[in-house]
Scaffold this motif. Structure first.
Motif, mmCIF file in Angstrom:
data_model
loop_
_atom_site.group_PDB
_atom_site.id
_atom_site.type_symbol
_atom_site.label_atom_id
_atom_site.label_comp_id
_atom_site.label_asym_id
_atom_site.label_seq_id
_atom_site.Cartn_x
_atom_site.Cartn_y
_atom_site.Cartn_z
ATOM 1 N N LYS A 191 49.366 29.133 41.312
ATOM 2 C CA LYS A 191 49.131 29.536 42.331
ATOM 3 C C LYS A 191 49.278 31.194 42.373
ATOM 4 O O LYS A 191 48.267 31.894 42.930
ATOM 5 C CB LYS A 191 50.135 29.174 43.463
ATOM 6 N N ILE A 210 46.180 32.690 40.638
ATOM 7 C CA ILE A 210 44.988 32.510 41.535
ATOM 8 C C ILE A 210 44.807 33.770 42.594
ATOM 9 O O ILE A 210 43.890 34.315 42.897
ATOM 10 C CB ILE A 210 44.711 31.247 42.197
ATOM 11 N N LEU A 227 42.222 36.932 42.978
ATOM 12 C CA LEU A 227 41.659 37.006 44.014
ATOM 13 C C LEU A 227 41.713 38.478 44.560
ATOM 14 O O LEU A 227 40.908 39.052 44.680
ATOM 15 C CB LEU A 227 42.022 35.917 45.091
ATOM 16 N N PRO A 230 39.670 41.852 47.225
ATOM 17 C CA PRO A 230 40.628 42.535 47.902
ATOM 18 C C PRO A 230 40.520 41.862 49.550
ATOM 19 O O PRO A 230 41.520 41.632 50.184
ATOM 20 C CB PRO A 230 40.991 43.751 47.638
ATOM 21 N N GLY A 231 39.284 41.901 49.882
ATOM 22 C CA GLY A 231 38.831 41.483 51.263
ATOM 23 C C GLY A 231 38.975 40.241 51.729
ATOM 24 O O GLY A 231 39.042 39.796 52.697
ATOM 25 N N LEU A 232 39.250 39.444 50.776
ATOM 26 C CA LEU A 232 39.380 37.763 51.022
ATOM 27 C C LEU A 232 40.865 37.338 50.771
ATOM 28 O O LEU A 232 41.387 37.498 49.641
ATOM 29 C CB LEU A 232 38.603 37.124 49.939
ATOM 30 N N LYS A 233 41.633 37.022 51.823
ATOM 31 C CA LYS A 233 42.866 36.640 51.696
ATOM 32 C C LYS A 233 42.948 35.313 51.096
ATOM 33 O O LYS A 233 41.972 34.555 51.357
ATOM 34 C CB LYS A 233 43.289 36.580 53.166
ATOM 35 N N SER A 234 43.983 35.194 50.239
ATOM 36 C CA SER A 234 44.044 33.704 49.875
ATOM 37 C C SER A 234 45.108 32.738 50.736
ATOM 38 O O SER A 234 45.654 33.453 51.836
ATOM 39 C CB SER A 234 44.915 33.706 48.486
ATOM 40 N N GLY A 235 45.190 31.636 50.822
ATOM 41 C CA GLY A 235 45.623 30.683 51.587
ATOM 42 C C GLY A 235 45.133 30.315 52.773
ATOM 43 O O GLY A 235 45.945 30.020 53.801
ATOM 44 N N ILE A 236 43.906 30.527 53.091
ATOM 45 C CA ILE A 236 43.453 30.447 54.447
ATOM 46 C C ILE A 236 43.018 28.797 54.340
ATOM 47 O O ILE A 236 42.670 28.119 53.356
ATOM 48 C CB ILE A 236 41.895 30.971 54.742
ATOM 49 N N THR A 237 43.447 28.186 55.355
ATOM 50 C CA THR A 237 43.321 26.685 55.426
ATOM 51 C C THR A 237 41.981 26.004 55.773
ATOM 52 O O THR A 237 41.285 26.987 56.498
ATOM 53 C CB THR A 237 44.561 26.043 56.593
#
Lengths: 182, 160
Positions: B4, B7, B11, B16-23
């Motif tokens: 986790k 990953i 990312l 960097p403009g794409l957050k991780s953990g978006i559901t």
């Protein structure tokens, strides 16, 4: 809910009197992961449900011959991925009115969802994902949502780890661009 | 570092403009997962009623059946042919053996006497015997009578 180990499920599946109970345990253990993998690929619940049913029927038919040289989880993901891709392929061949012509068609399906909210980041992300080419979409969702290691993904998709990394990087960049511009 | 974290760091580096953990925002009908295994099993039972497993699927293995039948027929005919041929050879060999054995019971004199008394039969060829009288008349019609009388006087009279 307690989950049985894969070995235990396989052993019980091979005994005629515990076969169905073992299969039920297997479905309950993997149904969420398999469903969401399919749903992210085909978008609508109805289609995802059809695909998931077919996936588990294939698992039922093939489980007795399953050789334990690969993980059960990897084997099931491979079946699920193939089933999703053949479903999308069939959709492309259907007459225009009922088909998903291109990736934009899937994005339109996202927008057609009853709960769609154009302002929310999670919906924007879904639209961005559906605009990716099929292979990049697969790689991105397996890595981003399923948190699958490249090594395992390589076994599921039959592609080298290097190619998967490159594919994921391209996909992530495209999605970032989309989110920054929308 | 677990998968986790690995990953998330990956990312941050590449996008960097794409957050991780978006559901995932999709909804699932109530109790869908509670009933899924029962629905799948129902489908499996329905399919097994539609297509019951047979011990030997003729349609699926039709080429195999034809090939097997052809092989059996081939083996039977070949066996029959070789068996008959062998029997004929054995019978011919037995006859020759019998003649050789029996011939030793006769003296050389009696044998030569037998051969001489049956010689005319052996010298008469079937082609000559089969010649039609009308054909002979046609062949000799242009030959003068004197020449024919001379010819008849020259040939032996013991031919049949």
């Amino acid at each position: 809910m307690t989950h049985h180990s894969d070995q235990e499920i396989l052993y019980r599946f091979r005994q005629p009197d515990t076969k169905e109970a073992a299969f039920t345990a297997l479905v309950e253990k993997y149904q969420q992961r398999i469903y969401w993998h399919a749903r992210r690929m085909v978008v609508s619940h109805e289609d995802a449900n059809d695909v998931v049913q077919n996936i588990f029927i294939r698992v039922w038919n093939g489980l007795e011959k399953f050789r334990e040289d690969s993980q059960l989880y990897t084997w099931m993901y491979r079946i699920a991925t193939n089933e999703c891709l053949s479903f999308l392929d069939q959709q492309k061949r259907k007459p225009k009115a009922h088909s998903i012509e291109q990736e934009e068609g899937l994005a339109e399906r996202v927008k057609g969802d009853d709960h769609f909210d154009a302002q929310k980041l999670e919906w924007k992300l879904q639209i961005a994902i559906q605009q990716l080419p099929e292979k990049q979409r697969l790689v991105f969702t397996l890595r981003y949502y399923d948190e699958m290691p490249y090594e395992q993904m390589s076994k599921v998709l039959g592609t080298s780890e290097g190619a998967l990394k490159a594919s994921y990087h391209h996909a992530a960049k495209k999605i970032e661009d989309y989110l920054l511009n929308h | 570092m677990n998968e986790k974290e690995s990953i998330q760091n990956e990312l941050k580096e590449i996008a960097p403009g794409l957050k991780s953990g978006i559901t995932t925002p999709y909804q699932v009908p109530t109790n869908y997962f509670e009933n899924l295994s029962a629905n799948v099993l129902q489908q499996i039972h329905r399919q097994s009623v539609k297509n019951p497993a047979s011990l030997f699927n003729l349609k699926k293995n039709s080429w195999l059946t034809v090939a097997a039948a052809a092989s059996v027929c081939g083996i039977l005919f070949a066996s029959l042919y070789f068996f008959t041929a062998r029997q004929q050879n054995e019978s011919a060999a037995d006859t020759t053996k019998w003649v050789k054995k029996e011939i030793t019971n006769f003296s050389e004199e009696s044998l030569s006497e037998f051969v001489q008394s049956h010689a005319p039969i052996q010298t008469t060829t079937p082609s000559v015997a089969a010649v039609d009288n009308k054909e002979i008349a046609q062949l000799v019609k242009d030959i003068p009578t004197e020449e024919l009388s001379t010819f008849l006087n020259e040939i032996p009279t013991n031919t049949p």
